[in-house]
Design an enzyme around this catalytic site. Structure first.
Site: not given
Length: 274
Positions: A69, A162, A238
């Site tokens: 992001h 992430h 993640e």
């Protein structure tokens, strides 16, 4: 009585020049005549000529780090919502804003912070690091461009960092996503091995594997553009579930972010064999 006369022997020493090519260098010569027949006693007491040694420098290794992001995505909804190639004949949004903890700590800030720590840890160990974005205030790049940045490099590994945002009750823990099905050779065994090494490294660092997705901390994915489009060994880490209170406490702490970074960097060094 026969006399033995001292003899000076010219000895050639090979040293490495700046360019790495052998350069001939000679010790000073006092007597240009080389005489044979040196008696055994003199020969045995003489020191052997110095031997040139060379040291080899390991070839440079490139690792691409992709912090998920970006901080400016939220202010440009139309730009990040446009469809881009996602591999396997699919399209996907350019990017998203990511998730956040219930206290408002955003994923993009977490990924940027941890990625910088991983970058610095790898650089100290002589690894060349390529980042897919330069700051945490911009927009994108789109997911296809992030993959292209990695593909243009000579990357030994590509790691996207992430944090998840599952709303499922009690969902917690990390998982590592790898390409499945593999669309090229790099997405096969090398990517699965990379995922496994990272999974094991995070486990050794004391992080628990996810209890709500994947199996034993690994999750094969065919819907992530960064994996589908990759021509290099590539995974998504993640690090935890930002919506879980316990995970959020670790994800948002300085100690937690440093632990994630050290675990990821150490695992990557293991993967590249250093």
């Amino acid at each position: 009585m026969r006399r033995w006369w001292p003899t000076v022997v010219a000895v050639g020493l090979v040293v490495a020049g700046c360019g790495g090519e052998p350069v001939a260098e000679h010790t000073p010569v006092l007597d240009p005549i080389v005489t044979v027949g040196i008696p055994p006693s003199a020969s045995a007491s003489s020191s052997p000529p110095p031997v040139a040694t060379t040291t080899s420098t390991p070839p440079p290794v490139v690792i691409v780090l992709n912090p998920g992001h970006n901080g400016g995505n939220g202010g440009h909804p139309d730009e990040i919502a446009r469809q881009v190639p996602a591999g396997a004949g699919k399209t996907k949004e350019c990017d998203t804003t990511g998730t956040q903890t219930n206290a408002g700590y955003p994923e993009h800030a977490f990924t940027w912070d941890v990625t910088l720590r991983v970058r610095d840890a790898l650089a100290i160990r002589g690894v060349t690091v390529v980042m897919t974005r330069e700051n945490d205030t911009g927009v994108g790049p789109c997911v296809d461009e992030r993959a292209a940045i990695a593909n243009r490099s000579d990357a030994a590994a590509v790691v996207s960092i992430h944090a998840d945002g599952s709303e499922a009750a009690g969902a917690h823990g990390f998982h590592v996503a790898y390409p499945l099905p593999a669309l090229n050779e790099a997405q096969g065994e090398p990517s699965l091995r990379l995922a496994t090494v990272l999974r094991d490294g995070l486990g050794k660092a004391g992080f628990a594997p996810a209890n709500y997705i994947g199996q034993n901390g690994l999750d094969g994915r065919g819907d992530l553009a960064g994996l589908n489009l990759s021509e290099k060994p590539s995974v998504f880490v993640e690090c935890g579930n930002m919506r879980d209170a316990a995970d959020a406490g670790v994800l948002g702490s300085e100690d937690g972010k440093q632990r994630y970074a050290v675990a990821i960097a150490t695992a990557l060094m293991t993967y590249i064999g250093r």
